[in-house]
Enzyme design. Structure first.
Site, mmCIF file in Angstrom:
data_model
loop_
_atom_site.group_PDB
_atom_site.id
_atom_site.type_symbol
_atom_site.label_atom_id
_atom_site.label_comp_id
_atom_site.label_asym_id
_atom_site.label_seq_id
_atom_site.Cartn_x
_atom_site.Cartn_y
_atom_site.Cartn_z
ATOM 1 N N TYR A 206 7.223 9.303 0.267
ATOM 2 C CA TYR A 206 7.078 8.568 -0.997
ATOM 3 C C TYR A 206 7.376 9.434 -2.221
ATOM 4 O O TYR A 206 7.290 8.953 -3.346
ATOM 5 C CB TYR A 206 5.641 8.064 -1.185
ATOM 6 C CG TYR A 206 5.063 7.207 -0.084
ATOM 7 C CD1 TYR A 206 5.563 5.930 0.167
ATOM 8 C CD2 TYR A 206 3.970 7.643 0.644
ATOM 9 C CE1 TYR A 206 4.985 5.133 1.150
ATOM 10 C CE2 TYR A 206 3.385 6.847 1.626
ATOM 11 C CZ TYR A 206 3.902 5.599 1.871
ATOM 12 O OH TYR A 206 3.322 4.816 2.827
ATOM 13 N N GLY B 162 -8.981 0.972 0.862
ATOM 14 C CA GLY B 162 -8.694 2.067 1.782
ATOM 15 C C GLY B 162 -8.649 3.369 0.999
ATOM 16 O O GLY B 162 -9.594 4.147 0.969
ATOM 17 N N ARG B 163 -7.531 3.545 0.314
ATOM 18 C CA ARG B 163 -7.273 4.793 -0.399
ATOM 19 C C ARG B 163 -8.407 5.199 -1.354
ATOM 20 O O ARG B 163 -8.796 6.359 -1.401
ATOM 21 C CB ARG B 163 -5.986 4.618 -1.220
ATOM 22 C CG ARG B 163 -5.448 5.896 -1.843
ATOM 23 C CD ARG B 163 -4.311 5.573 -2.822
ATOM 24 N NE ARG B 163 -3.299 4.723 -2.245
ATOM 25 C CZ ARG B 163 -2.215 5.171 -1.597
ATOM 26 N NH1 ARG B 163 -2.003 6.464 -1.492
ATOM 27 N NH2 ARG B 163 -1.351 4.314 -1.100
ATOM 28 N N ARG C 241 3.373 12.045 3.151
ATOM 29 C CA ARG C 241 3.475 11.377 1.852
ATOM 30 C C ARG C 241 4.452 12.041 0.875
ATOM 31 O O ARG C 241 5.238 11.345 0.236
ATOM 32 C CB ARG C 241 2.096 11.189 1.214
ATOM 33 C CG ARG C 241 1.139 10.345 2.083
ATOM 34 C CD ARG C 241 -0.153 9.996 1.369
ATOM 35 N NE ARG C 241 0.077 9.108 0.257
ATOM 36 C CZ ARG C 241 0.129 9.447 -1.002
ATOM 37 N NH1 ARG C 241 -0.115 10.676 -1.365
ATOM 38 N NH2 ARG C 241 0.391 8.563 -1.927
ATOM 39 N N GLU D 252 -10.680 -5.137 0.610
ATOM 40 C CA GLU D 252 -10.194 -4.268 1.695
ATOM 41 C C GLU D 252 -9.746 -2.913 1.148
ATOM 42 O O GLU D 252 -8.579 -2.547 1.287
ATOM 43 C CB GLU D 252 -9.009 -4.946 2.404
ATOM 44 C CG GLU D 252 -9.291 -6.347 2.929
ATOM 45 C CD GLU D 252 -8.013 -7.080 3.377
ATOM 46 O OE1 GLU D 252 -6.899 -6.616 3.059
ATOM 47 O OE2 GLU D 252 -8.136 -8.117 4.035
ATOM 48 N N TYR E 42 -3.983 7.997 4.311
ATOM 49 C CA TYR E 42 -2.586 8.020 4.741
ATOM 50 C C TYR E 42 -2.121 9.457 5.000
ATOM 51 O O TYR E 42 -0.971 9.788 4.787
ATOM 52 C CB TYR E 42 -1.697 7.297 3.721
ATOM 53 C CG TYR E 42 -2.209 5.899 3.441
ATOM 54 C CD1 TYR E 42 -2.076 4.906 4.396
ATOM 55 C CD2 TYR E 42 -2.905 5.594 2.263
ATOM 56 C CE1 TYR E 42 -2.584 3.640 4.183
ATOM 57 C CE2 TYR E 42 -3.429 4.333 2.033
ATOM 58 C CZ TYR E 42 -3.257 3.362 3.002
ATOM 59 O OH TYR E 42 -3.773 2.104 2.791
ATOM 60 N N CYS F 92 12.090 21.340 10.894
ATOM 61 C CA CYS F 92 13.520 21.508 10.681
ATOM 62 C C CYS F 92 14.110 20.308 9.951
ATOM 63 O O CYS F 92 14.911 19.557 10.510
ATOM 64 C CB CYS F 92 14.208 21.737 12.007
ATOM 65 S SG CYS F 92 13.459 23.101 12.893
ATOM 66 N N GLU F 93 13.696 20.121 8.715
ATOM 67 C CA GLU F 93 14.201 19.064 7.842
ATOM 68 C C GLU F 93 14.065 19.584 6.417
ATOM 69 O O GLU F 93 13.031 20.165 6.074
ATOM 70 C CB GLU F 93 13.327 17.790 7.923
ATOM 71 C CG GLU F 93 13.236 17.119 9.258
ATOM 72 C CD GLU F 93 14.396 16.204 9.580
ATOM 73 O OE1 GLU F 93 15.202 15.893 8.676
ATOM 74 O OE2 GLU F 93 14.511 15.826 10.752
HETATM 75 C C1 LIG Z 1 -2.959 -1.147 3.420
HETATM 76 C C2 LIG Z 1 -3.779 -2.362 3.219
HETATM 77 C C3 LIG Z 1 -5.000 -2.289 2.527
HETATM 78 C C4 LIG Z 1 -5.536 -1.027 1.916
HETATM 79 O O1 LIG Z 1 -4.760 -0.591 0.840
HETATM 80 P P1 LIG Z 1 -5.278 0.618 -0.065
HETATM 81 O O2 LIG Z 1 -4.206 0.750 -1.087
HETATM 82 O O3 LIG Z 1 -5.395 1.815 0.794
HETATM 83 O O4 LIG Z 1 -6.583 0.221 -0.655
HETATM 84 C C5 LIG Z 1 -5.746 -3.445 2.430
HETATM 85 N N1 LIG Z 1 -5.321 -4.605 2.966
HETATM 86 C C6 LIG Z 1 -4.148 -4.705 3.626
HETATM 87 C C7 LIG Z 1 -3.742 -6.010 4.201
HETATM 88 C C8 LIG Z 1 -3.341 -3.593 3.767
HETATM 89 O O5 LIG Z 1 -2.169 -3.710 4.410
#
Ligand SMILES: *Cc1c(COP(=O)(O)O)cnc(C)c1O
Length: 419
Positions: free
Chosen positions: A316, A275-276, A312, A273, A371, A342-343
């Protein structure tokens, strides 16, 4: 590797000068490179060739329909964590049989929609959720495909806000309780237990924690198989990091090689899975300098993008490289790049040495594809920005800039206040 590069001192996205896009649609805006997205997805996917696998792109990193569709076209599935993301995934044309549904707090309606759509599987995260899915499936006359998200108690060595596989984190079912959870799920009549899942954190820069998690999962699966449970899917989640500043995360090929070494011959379909790692460096945020000012201590560059557009840095403490869209040999300055909100936490970068910038000039906030837009808000009643996809020399607006009407569309003044 990405396609944001200088040509004669001008920053381009693929074959298009970023200045031209800004002239057409104004600022700020998110900008994505099509060819970078395709390359990142392919490199990741192909790294796992040789074993049965499915890449379920994690929608929450960037859930724009055009991006989802792009990955769907490349054979990808989608990892969703809400009814809204499920809606987006289906709307983008994703094959329901390639959608996995994760998240600690799935609501009844969300579970129903997912069962209705016929998704590949649920990643259940608690005993009560397992029972809830069973109950809803029973009511609908269906058998719910189920995987259990296990919390392997492994330190992913990343930012505490994005580490998810430790005992103190809310995610998954403790690995020690997992066999019991599986026995429960196996007994329930409206569930079909088919998988195991974990996701230990995000922005991982080492491969060892993920391999360690995989070993723990394998041991558990062997035990479950001995008890007669057929586990066909092993989902390792996402989490692979990217370079924002000077991090050196493993290349997807190295990451995959370590996983493949561990899983070859294990007789299951691997789900990932990411994403980033797919979208992070394929997108930037383009913003315009409004003003500069200084006192004895500080020099500020005030730009038209703020923490509501890219949270971000303030949330973070993340680092994003800032590049001038027009690069010239000029005097340099150490500056804070701040937004109009305004922060005091509204900054994009602090203490950066940059060429002197004038009002009206453009800056690119790099590595903002993941993100970025998906965490943006309307704070300070700021319409959310436009999103643009560039392919070679063509640009496509994949999300229009919001307007003021959009801000108040759902609001109502009760009659008694209008008297
Ligand atoms: C956020 C998330 C991802 C993706 O994470 P990345 O760091 O962006 O690769 C995959 N699986 C689950 C369950 C997540 O919550």
């Amino acid at each position: 590797m990405h396609y944001f590069e200088y040509k004669n001192g001008e920053l381009y996205c693929e074959g298009l000068p970023i200045r031209e896009i800004a002239e057409k649609i104004g600022t700020p805006f998110y900008l994505y490179s099509y060819n970078t997205l395709v390359r990142h997805f392919r490199v990741f996917d192909e790294a796992f060739d040789g074993i049965p696998h499915l890449i379920c792109y994690s929608a929450k990193a960037n859930s724009n329909l055009a991006l989802l569709r792009l990955f769907v076209n490349l054979g990808g599935g989608v990892d969703v964590v809400s009814g809204g993301e499920l809606y987006r995934a289906l709307k983008s044309g994703a094959d329901p049989k390639k959608i996995v549904f994760s998240g600690v707090g799935k609501k009844e309606e969300e579970i129903e929609s997912a069962l209705q759509a016929g998704i590949l599987l649920f990643n259940a995260e608690s005993f009560q959720e397992i029972e809830k899915i069973n109950e809803i499936a029973g009511r609908m006359g269906k058998k719910a495909p189920l995987s259990i998200r296990v919390n392997p108690d492994i330190d992913p060595k990343t930012h505490p806000y994005i580490s998810t596989g430790l005992k103190q984190n809310k995610f998954g079912i403790d690995i020690l309780q997992a066999p019991e959870a599986y026995r429960l799920a196996f007994r329930l009549p409206h569930l079909k237990v088919i998988g195991i899942d974990c996701h230990i954190g995000s922005q991982l820069v080492e491969v060892e924690p993920i391999v360690e998690a995989l070993r723990k999962l394998k041991t558990l699966v062997e035990r479950l198989r001995e008890e007669g449970m057929e586990i066909q899917y092993l989902d390792l989640g996402g989490g692979l990091g990217i370079t924002y500043e000077d991090e050196e995360p493993p290349h997807p090929v190295e990451y995959a090689a370590n996983i493949l070494d561990e899983i070859r011959g294990f007789d299951c379909t691997l789900i990932l899975e990411p994403g980033r790692v797919i979208v992070g460096n394929a997108g930037i945020l383009v913003s315009k300098v409004l003003y500069t000012k200084e006192n004895e201590e500080k020099r500020f560059v005030i730009v038209d993008a703020g923490m509501n557009d890219l949270v971000r840095p303030s949330y973070y403490g993340s680092y994003h490289q800032i590049l001038p869209v027009k690069e010239e040999m000029r005097k340099t300055r150490v500056v804070d790049i701040v937004g109009p909100i305004c922060e005091s936490s509204d900054f994009l970068a602090k203490g950066r040495t940059l060429q002197e910038l004038q009002p009206g000039e453009l800056v690119a906030v790099m590595s903002a594809g993941a993100y970025g837009f998906s965490m943006s808000t309307n704070y300070n009643s700021r319409p959310r920005v436009a999103e643009v996809l560039v392919r070679d020399t063509e640009m496509f607006i994949i999300r229009e800039r919001e307007d003021y009407e959009d801000l108040v569309r759902k609001e109502r003044i009760p009659d008694f206040l209008l008297m």
